[in-house]
Design a protein around this motif. Structure first.
Motif, PDB file in Angstrom:
ATOM      1  N   ALA A   5       0.847  -1.189   0.000  1.00 13.69           N
ATOM      2  CA  ALA A   5       0.000   0.000   0.000  1.00 13.69           C
ATOM      3  C   ALA A   5       0.883   1.240   0.000  1.00 13.69           C
ATOM      4  O   ALA A   5       1.820   1.356   0.766  1.00 13.69           O
ATOM      5  CB  ALA A   5      -0.928   0.000   1.207  1.00 13.69           C
ATOM      6  N   LEU A  10      -3.723   0.215  -3.437  1.00 12.79           N
ATOM      7  CA  LEU A  10      -4.554  -0.189  -2.303  1.00 12.79           C
ATOM      8  C   LEU A  10      -4.427  -1.691  -2.135  1.00 12.79           C
ATOM      9  O   LEU A  10      -4.171  -2.411  -3.101  1.00 12.79           O
ATOM     10  CB  LEU A  10      -6.015   0.172  -2.560  1.00 12.79           C
ATOM     11  CG  LEU A  10      -6.321   1.642  -2.831  1.00 12.79           C
ATOM     12  CD1 LEU A  10      -7.779   1.807  -3.229  1.00 12.79           C
ATOM     13  CD2 LEU A  10      -6.000   2.478  -1.615  1.00 12.79           C
ATOM     14  N   LYS A  12      -6.388  -5.148  -0.476  1.00  9.40           N
ATOM     15  CA  LYS A  12      -7.633  -5.713   0.068  1.00  9.40           C
ATOM     16  C   LYS A  12      -7.366  -7.171   0.413  1.00  9.40           C
ATOM     17  O   LYS A  12      -6.873  -7.925  -0.429  1.00  9.40           O
ATOM     18  CB  LYS A  12      -8.736  -5.618  -0.988  1.00  9.40           C
ATOM     19  CG  LYS A  12     -10.003  -6.347  -0.669  1.00  9.40           C
ATOM     20  CD  LYS A  12     -10.847  -5.545   0.262  1.00  9.40           C
ATOM     21  CE  LYS A  12     -12.192  -6.205   0.475  1.00  9.40           C
ATOM     22  NZ  LYS A  12     -13.004  -5.440   1.383  1.00  9.40           N
ATOM     23  N   ASP A  32     -14.957  -1.980  -2.029  1.00 10.20           N
ATOM     24  CA  ASP A  32     -13.917  -0.971  -2.226  1.00 10.20           C
ATOM     25  C   ASP A  32     -13.844  -0.441  -3.646  1.00 10.20           C
ATOM     26  O   ASP A  32     -12.877   0.233  -4.001  1.00 10.20           O
ATOM     27  CB  ASP A  32     -12.560  -1.556  -1.831  1.00 10.20           C
ATOM     28  CG  ASP A  32     -12.481  -1.852  -0.347  1.00 10.20           C
ATOM     29  OD1 ASP A  32     -13.017  -1.050   0.435  1.00 10.20           O
ATOM     30  OD2 ASP A  32     -11.899  -2.879   0.033  1.00 10.20           O
ATOM     31  N   LYS A  47      -5.762   4.952  -8.866  1.00 13.81           N
ATOM     32  CA  LYS A  47      -5.211   3.944  -7.961  1.00 13.81           C
ATOM     33  C   LYS A  47      -5.408   2.553  -8.547  1.00 13.81           C
ATOM     34  O   LYS A  47      -6.244   2.337  -9.402  1.00 13.81           O
ATOM     35  CB  LYS A  47      -5.884   4.026  -6.601  1.00 13.81           C
ATOM     36  CG  LYS A  47      -5.647   5.354  -5.904  1.00 13.81           C
ATOM     37  CD  LYS A  47      -5.913   5.253  -4.436  1.00 13.81           C
ATOM     38  CE  LYS A  47      -5.675   6.563  -3.755  1.00 13.81           C
ATOM     39  NZ  LYS A  47      -4.361   6.718  -3.219  1.00 13.81           N
ATOM     40  N   MET A  49      -5.477  -1.761  -7.178  1.00 14.42           N
ATOM     41  CA  MET A  49      -5.732  -2.539  -5.973  1.00 14.42           C
ATOM     42  C   MET A  49      -5.168  -3.942  -6.127  1.00 14.42           C
ATOM     43  O   MET A  49      -5.345  -4.571  -7.166  1.00 14.42           O
ATOM     44  CB  MET A  49      -7.228  -2.621  -5.679  1.00 14.42           C
ATOM     45  CG  MET A  49      -7.549  -3.380  -4.397  1.00 14.42           C
ATOM     46  SD  MET A  49      -9.313  -3.525  -4.058  1.00 14.42           S
ATOM     47  CE  MET A  49      -9.738  -1.837  -3.742  1.00 14.42           C
TER      48      MET A  49
END
Length: 127
Positions: A5, A10, A12, A32, A47, A49
């Motif tokens: 991160a 991001l 998860k 998310d 972004k 993930m």
């Protein structure tokens, strides 16, 4: 994985158990995501993930030998999205962008299930 991160990444984590259903997995991922337009979804604009699935071998194997939760994972990884599960939109396709996936599992045997080959081929394997 939290070290991944940073500025535009991001992370998860989704933990699987024998009771995890496809809807549980899809809801965890969608929590998310933001709508980007039309039927496209993704993390916040600008972004990416990384999704870490912990113990991907845990979902229950049904009487036909399938792990339907892992089929939802395969569809997301392989096809870049999944179907809407809402009754009024069932069958429509939801595209998910800017995602990458990591999964972990124990060696099959002793109560641990193997995962389908169609899902295994989507990942690099380390033992």
């Amino acid at each position: 994985f939290e070290s991944l991160a940073g500025g535009n990444m991001l992370v998860k984590t989704v933990n699987f158990s024998s009771a995890t259903l496809p809807k549980n997995f899809q809801d965890a991922i969608e929590a998310d995501l933001e709508k980007r337009g039309g039927k496209n979804f993704g993390p916040p604009v600008g972004k990416m993930m990384t999704v870490f699935v912990d113990d991907i071998s845990m979902p229950e194997v049904n009487k036909w030998g399938d792990q339907i939760t892992n089929e939802m994972v395969r569809i997301l990884v392989e096809q870049g999205g999944f179907p809407f599960l809402d009754k009024d939109r069932r069958g429509d396709w939801k595209t998910v962008d800017d995602m990458q996936y990591i999964a972990a599992m124990g060696t099959p045997g002793g109560g641990k299930n193997d995962i389908p080959n169609r899902l295994k081929r989507q990942f690099f394997k380390f033992n």
